[in-house]
Scaffold this motif. Structure first.
Motif, PDB file in Angstrom:
ATOM      1  N   GLN A   1       0.039  12.302   2.217  1.00 46.76           N
ATOM      2  CA  GLN A   1      -1.171  12.675   1.486  1.00 46.76           C
ATOM      3  C   GLN A   1      -0.818  12.893   0.022  1.00 46.76           C
ATOM      4  N   PRO A   2      -1.581  12.338  -0.906  1.00 46.05           N
ATOM      5  CA  PRO A   2      -1.313  12.569  -2.327  1.00 46.05           C
ATOM      6  C   PRO A   2      -1.493  14.040  -2.697  1.00 46.05           C
ATOM      7  N   GLU A   3      -0.867  14.418  -3.797  1.00 52.49           N
ATOM      8  CA  GLU A   3      -0.901  15.821  -4.222  1.00 52.49           C
ATOM      9  C   GLU A   3      -2.308  16.273  -4.570  1.00 52.49           C
ATOM     10  N   TRP A   4      -3.095  15.404  -5.208  1.00 50.04           N
ATOM     11  CA  TRP A   4      -4.437  15.824  -5.637  1.00 50.04           C
ATOM     12  C   TRP A   4      -5.365  16.054  -4.447  1.00 50.04           C
ATOM     13  N   ILE A   5      -5.154  15.348  -3.334  1.00 47.86           N
ATOM     14  CA  ILE A   5      -5.974  15.572  -2.145  1.00 47.86           C
ATOM     15  C   ILE A   5      -5.653  16.936  -1.537  1.00 47.86           C
ATOM     16  N   VAL A   6      -4.354  17.280  -1.491  1.00 46.68           N
ATOM     17  CA  VAL A   6      -3.963  18.591  -0.964  1.00 46.68           C
ATOM     18  C   VAL A   6      -4.518  19.710  -1.844  1.00 46.68           C
ATOM     19  N   MET A   7      -4.448  19.537  -3.186  1.00 49.22           N
ATOM     20  CA  MET A   7      -4.973  20.564  -4.092  1.00 49.22           C
ATOM     21  C   MET A   7      -6.485  20.699  -3.963  1.00 49.22           C
ATOM     22  N   GLN A   8      -7.191  19.580  -3.799  1.00 50.33           N
ATOM     23  CA  GLN A   8      -8.648  19.632  -3.629  1.00 50.33           C
ATOM     24  C   GLN A   8      -9.027  20.387  -2.362  1.00 50.33           C
ATOM     25  N   LYS A   9      -8.296  20.145  -1.281  1.00 47.61           N
ATOM     26  CA  LYS A   9      -8.563  20.858  -0.033  1.00 47.61           C
ATOM     27  C   LYS A   9      -8.298  22.344  -0.190  1.00 47.61           C
TER      28      LYS A   9
ATOM     29  N   ASN B   1      -7.488  18.692 -12.245  1.00 42.14           N
ATOM     30  CA  ASN B   1      -8.051  17.658 -13.116  1.00 42.14           C
ATOM     31  C   ASN B   1      -6.974  16.884 -13.864  1.00 42.14           C
ATOM     32  N   LEU B   2      -5.807  17.496 -14.076  1.00 39.63           N
ATOM     33  CA  LEU B   2      -4.705  16.775 -14.707  1.00 39.63           C
ATOM     34  C   LEU B   2      -4.076  15.768 -13.754  1.00 39.63           C
ATOM     35  N   VAL B   3      -4.119  16.050 -12.455  1.00 47.07           N
ATOM     36  CA  VAL B   3      -3.412  15.222 -11.475  1.00 47.07           C
ATOM     37  C   VAL B   3      -4.307  14.144 -10.874  1.00 47.07           C
ATOM     38  N   VAL B   4      -5.605  14.414 -10.715  1.00 45.95           N
ATOM     39  CA  VAL B   4      -6.484  13.489 -10.004  1.00 45.95           C
ATOM     40  C   VAL B   4      -6.564  12.154 -10.758  1.00 45.95           C
ATOM     41  N   PRO B   5      -6.400  11.017 -10.067  1.00 45.95           N
ATOM     42  CA  PRO B   5      -6.400   9.727 -10.763  1.00 45.95           C
ATOM     43  C   PRO B   5      -7.785   9.156 -11.014  1.00 45.95           C
ATOM     44  N   ILE B   6      -8.814   9.677 -10.344  1.00 41.65           N
ATOM     45  CA  ILE B   6     -10.170   9.149 -10.464  1.00 41.65           C
ATOM     46  C   ILE B   6     -11.003  10.130 -11.280  1.00 41.65           C
ATOM     47  N   LEU B   7     -11.660   9.625 -12.313  1.00 44.72           N
ATOM     48  CA  LEU B   7     -12.415  10.497 -13.207  1.00 44.72           C
ATOM     49  C   LEU B   7     -13.600  11.134 -12.500  1.00 44.72           C
ATOM     50  N   SER B   8     -14.237  10.408 -11.581  1.00 45.97           N
ATOM     51  CA  SER B   8     -15.412  10.943 -10.891  1.00 45.97           C
ATOM     52  C   SER B   8     -15.062  12.037  -9.891  1.00 45.97           C
ATOM     53  N   ARG B   9     -13.779  12.168  -9.537  1.00 46.77           N
ATOM     54  CA  ARG B   9     -13.359  13.199  -8.588  1.00 46.77           C
ATOM     55  C   ARG B   9     -12.979  14.508  -9.264  1.00 46.77           C
ATOM     56  N   GLN B  10     -13.044  14.585 -10.580  1.00 42.72           N
ATOM     57  CA  GLN B  10     -12.698  15.820 -11.260  1.00 42.72           C
ATOM     58  C   GLN B  10     -13.717  16.919 -10.948  1.00 42.72           C
ATOM     59  N   MET B  11     -13.261  18.153 -10.990  1.00 37.15           N
ATOM     60  CA  MET B  11     -14.084  19.308 -10.625  1.00 37.15           C
ATOM     61  C   MET B  11     -14.394  20.155 -11.854  1.00 37.15           C
ATOM     62  N   VAL B  12     -15.513  20.863 -11.790  1.00 35.68           N
ATOM     63  CA  VAL B  12     -15.917  21.770 -12.867  1.00 35.68           C
ATOM     64  C   VAL B  12     -15.545  23.194 -12.484  1.00 35.68           C
ATOM     65  N   HIS B  13     -15.537  24.087 -13.474  1.00 28.14           N
ATOM     66  CA  HIS B  13     -15.174  25.482 -13.220  1.00 28.14           C
ATOM     67  C   HIS B  13     -16.259  26.186 -12.404  1.00 28.14           C
ATOM     68  N   PHE B  14     -15.835  27.170 -11.644  1.00 29.73           N
ATOM     69  CA  PHE B  14     -16.754  28.010 -10.894  1.00 29.73           C
ATOM     70  C   PHE B  14     -17.183  29.179 -11.773  1.00 29.73           C
ATOM     71  N   ASN B  15     -18.499  29.465 -11.749  1.00 28.09           N
ATOM     72  CA  ASN B  15     -19.065  30.557 -12.540  1.00 28.09           C
ATOM     73  C   ASN B  15     -19.104  31.809 -11.673  1.00 28.09           C
ATOM     74  N   ALA B  16     -18.381  32.856 -12.087  1.00 29.12           N
ATOM     75  CA  ALA B  16     -18.287  34.073 -11.281  1.00 29.12           C
ATOM     76  C   ALA B  16     -19.640  34.786 -11.175  1.00 29.12           C
ATOM     77  N   ASP B  17     -20.403  34.821 -12.274  1.00 32.54           N
ATOM     78  CA  ASP B  17     -21.713  35.497 -12.235  1.00 32.54           C
ATOM     79  C   ASP B  17     -22.664  34.809 -11.257  1.00 32.54           C
ATOM     80  N   LYS B  18     -22.695  33.482 -11.312  1.00 35.34           N
ATOM     81  CA  LYS B  18     -23.564  32.753 -10.375  1.00 35.34           C
ATOM     82  C   LYS B  18     -23.113  32.953  -8.932  1.00 35.34           C
TER      83      LYS B  18
END
Length: 379
Positions: free
Chosen positions: A242-250, A304-321
């Protein structure tokens, strides 16, 4: 202009001031006009400010303000002391510089840790510096290099897997023995099936099959996929890589789900009504939750530095929301609980009514039978 002239006169007449009267530093803007330089140690500076190492900037500022009010010569207090105020100011500057240097070193370490993981898309054009000759020759050599590298990674992965299996407990060893027995049985069945297939082929049962003589479909239907890349990915997937970015995403998804469940459980544990003591506990839980979300956002940056696909990048989680979402979830749980309690009360009331009606009916039947018996006796 007036301040510049005053600073100039102070510099010129500095030598005329006696040594025991040089208690203050003359500052013009951000420049130090006197030749005074701080020589305090960091530990002594923390002791002067009545602090411990590792404290926050707010604690440092508050301590400095309190001591400045206490020792400043112009404060008019009984404890005013110019020498003590100079020591406090010097210690404040030394502590600030120490905190800034530690913060900068920590940020540099985090950047160096994940700097090497950023994809360098340039090597897709230069074949990672592998091969020599014409571009077509370099491409073939690069494909062979990728095959060898994938084989080495598979061997390394198998080696690590075997080392992990050697370090397991007796229970895991027994489980491996059972698994090996299953594998042996599976292999025996496969050999039996293979013998039956060979026997059927010898009899000619497969001579009239559709598609006989046609080539097998080795690759996918998409013409844009490189056959070599397809084969390499298939080898890695078959061997459990399994690639590293898949493990980190999980890990990120599991962590955020666990944090959401924990904050909802904490809110449910506090219950209603929200007293001042419970409100303080809830504020403490929210602060810890915000800190956990901040750490998780750092993991998102690394992902986001490791993932090879731009569409798979994640945004930050908002603590207040997330906190508002947890409160809404808690309110929905309370509404469902109240509705279920109301339903159970209605069911209990219906059972009580039914029991009472049955009791009254039985009692009336017994009463009527008693009356009829008395009537017969009287007659």
């Amino acid at each position: 202009m007036l301040t510049k002239k005053m600073g100039h006169h102070l510099v010129l007449h500095q030598a005329m001031i006696p040594r025991h009267l040089k208690l203050f530093r003359c500052i013009h803007g951000n420049r130090l006009l006197s030749g005074y330089k701080p020589k305090s140690d960091v530990k002594d500076s923390y002791k002067i400010l009545e602090l411990q190492e590792g404290c926050s900037l707010d604690d440092i500022r508050n301590s400095y303000r309190n001591l400045a009010k206490k020792y400043h010569p112009d404060s008019g207090s009984v404890t005013a002391d110019s020498e003590a105020f100079m020591k406090v100011e010097e210690a404040y500057r030394v502590v600030l510089s120490d905190v800034a240097s530690k913060k900068k070193s920590n940020e540099d370490e985090e950047e160096d840790q994940f700097k090497s993981k950023a994809l360098q898309h340039r090597h897709y054009l230069s074949f990672e510096g592998v091969g020599f000759g014409m571009p077509s020759q370099r491409e073939r050599q690069y494909m062979q290099f990728r095959v060898d590298r994938a084989a080495e990674q598979v061997l390394e992965y198998r080696k690590q897997k075997l080392e992990g299996q050697c370090a397991v407990t007796d229970l895991m060893k027994a489980k491996d023995v059972r698994q090996s027995k299953k594998v042996k049985i599976t292999q025996a069945i496969e050999r039996l099936v293979e013998d039956l297939i060979q026997e059927s082929m010898a009899k000619g049962d497969f001579d009239n099959l559709s598609g006989k003589g046609k080539p097998l479909q080795k690759f996918s239907d998409c013409p844009h996929i490189d056959p070599m890349t397809h084969n390499l990915n298939r080898i890695l997937i078959d061997n459990g890589y399994q690639p590293e970015w898949i493990v980190m995403q999980k890990e990120i998804r599991e962590t955020i789900e666990q944090l959401r469940k924990s904050v909802v459980a904490s809110r449910n544990k506090l219950g209603e009504p929200m007293t001042p003591y419970r409100q303080k506990q809830w504020d403490r839980i929210c602060e810890q939750f915000i800190e956990d979300i901040r750490k998780l956002n750092k993991r998102v940056d690394n992902f986001n530095l490791v993932v090879p696909i731009l569409s798979r990048q994640m945004v930050h989680f908002n603590a207040d929301k997330e906190i508002v979402r947890a409160e809404k979830t808690y309110e929905a749980l309370m509404e469902n609980r109240e509705a279920s309690n109301a339903d159970t009360k209605e069911i209990e009331q219906e059972n009580v009514k039914r029991t009472r009606n049955l009791f009254l009916a039985q009692h009336s039947m017994d009463l009527s039978s008693t009356v009829s018996k008395l009537y017969v006796c009287i007659c």
